[in-house]
Design a protein around this motif. Sequence first.
Motif, PDB file in Angstrom:
ATOM      1  N   PHE A  42       0.844  -1.190   0.000  1.00 48.65           N
ATOM      2  CA  PHE A  42       0.000   0.000   0.000  1.00 48.65           C
ATOM      3  C   PHE A  42       0.879   1.240   0.000  1.00 48.65           C
ATOM      4  CE2 PHE A  42      -2.020  -3.455   2.226  1.00 48.65           C
ATOM      5  CZ  PHE A  42      -3.297  -3.489   1.702  1.00 48.65           C
ATOM      6  N   TRP A  43       0.330   2.381  -0.478  1.00 42.54           N
ATOM      7  CA  TRP A  43       1.106   3.621  -0.451  1.00 42.54           C
ATOM      8  C   TRP A  43       0.696   4.546   0.686  1.00 42.54           C
ATOM      9  CZ3 TRP A  43      -1.985   2.905  -4.916  1.00 42.54           C
ATOM     10  CH2 TRP A  43      -3.095   3.721  -5.015  1.00 42.54           C
ATOM     11  N   ALA A  44      -0.417   4.237   1.388  1.00 41.43           N
ATOM     12  CA  ALA A  44      -0.821   5.091   2.515  1.00 41.43           C
ATOM     13  C   ALA A  44      -1.840   4.359   3.375  1.00 41.43           C
ATOM     14  CB  ALA A  44      -1.422   6.395   2.010  1.00 41.43           C
ATOM     15  N   PRO A  45      -1.820   4.588   4.680  1.00 45.68           N
ATOM     16  CA  PRO A  45      -2.856   4.025   5.548  1.00 45.68           C
ATOM     17  C   PRO A  45      -4.159   4.819   5.406  1.00 45.68           C
ATOM     18  CG  PRO A  45      -1.312   5.308   6.846  1.00 45.68           C
ATOM     19  CD  PRO A  45      -0.804   5.301   5.437  1.00 45.68           C
ATOM     20  N   VAL A  46      -5.252   4.268   5.922  1.00 47.25           N
ATOM     21  CA  VAL A  46      -6.541   4.962   5.919  1.00 47.25           C
ATOM     22  C   VAL A  46      -6.404   6.303   6.636  1.00 47.25           C
ATOM     23  CG1 VAL A  46      -8.874   4.899   6.897  1.00 47.25           C
ATOM     24  CG2 VAL A  46      -7.963   2.899   5.729  1.00 47.25           C
ATOM     25  N   ALA A  47      -5.725   6.304   7.770  1.00 50.29           N
ATOM     26  CA  ALA A  47      -5.439   7.525   8.535  1.00 50.29           C
ATOM     27  C   ALA A  47      -4.068   7.342   9.175  1.00 50.29           C
ATOM     28  CB  ALA A  47      -6.503   7.761   9.603  1.00 50.29           C
ATOM     29  N   LYS A  48      -3.254   8.390   9.161  1.00 47.75           N
ATOM     30  CA  LYS A  48      -1.896   8.287   9.704  1.00 47.75           C
ATOM     31  C   LYS A  48      -1.886   7.807  11.155  1.00 47.75           C
ATOM     32  CE  LYS A  48       0.279  11.686   6.731  1.00 47.75           C
ATOM     33  NZ  LYS A  48       0.996  12.957   6.650  1.00 47.75           N
ATOM     34  N   GLU A  49      -2.896   8.211  11.924  1.00 47.11           N
ATOM     35  CA  GLU A  49      -2.922   7.838  13.342  1.00 47.11           C
ATOM     36  C   GLU A  49      -3.316   6.372  13.574  1.00 47.11           C
ATOM     37  OE1 GLU A  49      -6.833   9.925  12.348  1.00 47.11           O
ATOM     38  OE2 GLU A  49      -4.728  10.390  12.041  1.00 47.11           O
ATOM     39  N   ASN A  50      -3.720   5.650  12.536  1.00 42.68           N
ATOM     40  CA  ASN A  50      -4.110   4.252  12.706  1.00 42.68           C
ATOM     41  C   ASN A  50      -2.940   3.276  12.647  1.00 42.68           C
ATOM     42  OD1 ASN A  50      -6.600   5.458  12.744  1.00 42.68           O
ATOM     43  ND2 ASN A  50      -7.548   4.011  11.350  1.00 42.68           N
ATOM     44  N   HIS A  74       2.242  -6.427  15.115  1.00 43.28           N
ATOM     45  CA  HIS A  74       3.182  -6.283  14.000  1.00 43.28           C
ATOM     46  C   HIS A  74       2.413  -6.480  12.702  1.00 43.28           C
ATOM     47  CE1 HIS A  74       6.730  -6.765  11.472  1.00 43.28           C
ATOM     48  NE2 HIS A  74       6.123  -7.825  10.961  1.00 43.28           N
ATOM     49  N   LEU A  75       2.541  -5.520  11.784  1.00 43.19           N
ATOM     50  CA  LEU A  75       1.840  -5.597  10.505  1.00 43.19           C
ATOM     51  C   LEU A  75       2.771  -5.895   9.337  1.00 43.19           C
ATOM     52  CD1 LEU A  75      -0.424  -2.433  10.962  1.00 43.19           C
ATOM     53  CD2 LEU A  75      -1.034  -4.820  11.407  1.00 43.19           C
ATOM     54  N   GLY A  76       3.979  -5.363   9.386  1.00 44.91           N
ATOM     55  CA  GLY A  76       4.928  -5.522   8.289  1.00 44.91           C
ATOM     56  C   GLY A  76       5.972  -4.438   8.363  1.00 44.91           C
ATOM     57  N   TYR A  77       6.384  -3.925   7.175  1.00 44.06           N
ATOM     58  CA  TYR A  77       7.443  -2.918   7.122  1.00 44.06           C
ATOM     59  C   TYR A  77       7.101  -1.851   6.103  1.00 44.06           C
ATOM     60  CZ  TYR A  77      10.044  -6.239   9.861  1.00 44.06           C
ATOM     61  OH  TYR A  77      10.423  -7.083  10.861  1.00 44.06           O
ATOM     62  N   VAL A  78       7.634  -0.654   6.299  1.00 43.14           N
ATOM     63  CA  VAL A  78       7.465   0.435   5.345  1.00 43.14           C
ATOM     64  C   VAL A  78       8.849   0.832   4.837  1.00 43.14           C
ATOM     65  CG1 VAL A  78       7.451   2.256   7.119  1.00 43.14           C
ATOM     66  CG2 VAL A  78       6.420   2.701   4.893  1.00 43.14           C
ATOM     67  N   PHE A  79       8.934   1.057   3.524  1.00 38.32           N
ATOM     68  CA  PHE A  79      10.193   1.440   2.890  1.00 38.32           C
ATOM     69  C   PHE A  79       9.987   2.749   2.140  1.00 38.32           C
ATOM     70  CE2 PHE A  79      10.298  -3.146   3.358  1.00 38.32           C
ATOM     71  CZ  PHE A  79      11.532  -3.324   3.952  1.00 38.32           C
ATOM     72  N   ARG A  83       7.069   5.015  -5.418  1.00 36.94           N
ATOM     73  CA  ARG A  83       6.905   5.946  -6.533  1.00 36.94           C
ATOM     74  C   ARG A  83       6.401   7.305  -6.044  1.00 36.94           C
ATOM     75  NH1 ARG A  83       3.480   1.556  -9.803  1.00 36.94           N
ATOM     76  NH2 ARG A  83       5.151   0.079 -10.138  1.00 36.94           N
ATOM     77  N   PRO A  84       6.774   8.371  -6.751  1.00 36.80           N
ATOM     78  CA  PRO A  84       6.234   9.694  -6.419  1.00 36.80           C
ATOM     79  C   PRO A  84       4.714   9.690  -6.646  1.00 36.80           C
ATOM     80  CG  PRO A  84       8.092   9.864  -7.935  1.00 36.80           C
ATOM     81  CD  PRO A  84       7.745   8.410  -7.832  1.00 36.80           C
ATOM     82  N   PRO A  85       3.938  10.512  -6.035  1.00 37.75           N
ATOM     83  CA  PRO A  85       4.350  11.591  -5.142  1.00 37.75           C
ATOM     84  C   PRO A  85       4.510  11.147  -3.694  1.00 37.75           C
ATOM     85  CG  PRO A  85       1.998  11.730  -5.473  1.00 37.75           C
ATOM     86  CD  PRO A  85       2.499  10.563  -6.297  1.00 37.75           C
ATOM     87  N   VAL A  86       4.036   9.950  -3.347  1.00 37.31           N
ATOM     88  CA  VAL A  86       4.050   9.515  -1.950  1.00 37.31           C
ATOM     89  C   VAL A  86       5.437   9.065  -1.517  1.00 37.31           C
ATOM     90  CG1 VAL A  86       2.985   7.987  -0.268  1.00 37.31           C
ATOM     91  CG2 VAL A  86       1.638   8.847  -2.154  1.00 37.31           C
ATOM     92  N   GLY A  87       6.081   8.227  -2.306  1.00 33.54           N
ATOM     93  CA  GLY A  87       7.448   7.819  -2.029  1.00 33.54           C
ATOM     94  C   GLY A  87       7.630   6.720  -0.999  1.00 33.54           C
ATOM     95  N   VAL A  88       6.544   6.085  -0.541  1.00 34.42           N
ATOM     96  CA  VAL A  88       6.675   4.997   0.425  1.00 34.42           C
ATOM     97  C   VAL A  88       5.893   3.783  -0.042  1.00 34.42           C
ATOM     98  CG1 VAL A  88       7.058   6.500   2.418  1.00 34.42           C
ATOM     99  CG2 VAL A  88       4.751   5.792   1.846  1.00 34.42           C
ATOM    100  N   ARG A  89       6.314   2.624   0.460  1.00 31.06           N
ATOM    101  CA  ARG A  89       5.602   1.368   0.216  1.00 31.06           C
ATOM    102  C   ARG A  89       5.450   0.641   1.537  1.00 31.06           C
ATOM    103  NH1 ARG A  89       8.607  -2.148  -3.941  1.00 31.06           N
ATOM    104  NH2 ARG A  89      10.386  -1.478  -2.708  1.00 31.06           N
ATOM    105  N   TYR A  90       4.215   0.351   1.913  1.00 31.61           N
ATOM    106  CA  TYR A  90       3.915  -0.425   3.113  1.00 31.61           C
ATOM    107  C   TYR A  90       3.742  -1.878   2.689  1.00 31.61           C
ATOM    108  CZ  TYR A  90       2.792   3.926   5.607  1.00 31.61           C
ATOM    109  OH  TYR A  90       2.836   5.165   6.197  1.00 31.61           O
ATOM    110  N   PHE A  91       4.689  -2.741   3.074  1.00 29.53           N
ATOM    111  CA  PHE A  91       4.584  -4.173   2.818  1.00 29.53           C
ATOM    112  C   PHE A  91       3.957  -4.795   4.064  1.00 29.53           C
ATOM    113  CE2 PHE A  91       7.845  -2.961  -0.152  1.00 29.53           C
ATOM    114  CZ  PHE A  91       7.620  -3.776  -1.247  1.00 29.53           C
ATOM    115  N   ILE A  92       2.731  -5.290   3.926  1.00 26.87           N
ATOM    116  CA  ILE A  92       1.964  -5.748   5.071  1.00 26.87           C
ATOM    117  C   ILE A  92       1.681  -7.245   4.940  1.00 26.87           C
ATOM    118  CG2 ILE A  92      -0.154  -5.395   6.407  1.00 26.87           C
ATOM    119  CD1 ILE A  92       1.738  -2.951   6.361  1.00 26.87           C
ATOM    120  N   ASN A  93       1.847  -7.986   6.023  1.00 28.11           N
ATOM    121  CA  ASN A  93       1.572  -9.422   6.027  1.00 28.11           C
ATOM    122  C   ASN A  93       0.068  -9.672   5.937  1.00 28.11           C
ATOM    123  OD1 ASN A  93       4.300 -10.218   6.418  1.00 28.11           O
ATOM    124  ND2 ASN A  93       4.116  -9.712   8.579  1.00 28.11           N
ATOM    125  N   SER A  94      -0.340 -10.582   5.062  1.00 31.20           N
ATOM    126  CA  SER A  94      -1.750 -10.941   4.939  1.00 31.20           C
ATOM    127  C   SER A  94      -2.308 -11.471   6.255  1.00 31.20           C
ATOM    128  CB  SER A  94      -1.949 -12.003   3.852  1.00 31.20           C
ATOM    129  OG  SER A  94      -1.775 -11.461   2.576  1.00 31.20           O
TER     130      SER A  94
END
Length: 131
Positions: A42-50, A74-79, A83-94
């Motif tokens: 994913f590139w973003a959570p539903v809400a940053k505070e979640n 524990h959900l996974g890792y963020v790198f 890709r722009p414009p967000v620049g992050v990837r959340y790798f989350i375990n199913s």
Amino acid sequence: EPAYSGKYCDFQGVGVYRCVCCGNALFSSEAKFEMRSKWPTFWAPVAKENVKTAKDILHFMIRNEVLCSCCDAHLGYVFEDGRPPVGVRYFINSCALTFVGNRGRGVHAYPFLPARKPFDHAVEQIVAVPA
């Protein structure tokens, strides 16, 4: 979770991915990358505070662990190599997720998905009933 083994790796449902432990709304299907990857991405959570992150140092690697902000699961890792414009990837375990579909109501059927409070196990008591 071994790579490519999770049930949400190639899943295309429309809805919200929630924490399997407490039900906290974590990611929308709208924010899921369509590319094939080893874990749901994913590139973003539903809400940053979640969600929250913590440094994870293992085998001389420093990673940013992703945790549920409600129950610390524990959900996974963020790198920070996305890709722009967000620049992050959340790798989350199913196995850390449960999916709640919108049943034809569209992704925006729930514009605000608040974090749910975890069940307070300390309050639960087992009361013996006399026979």
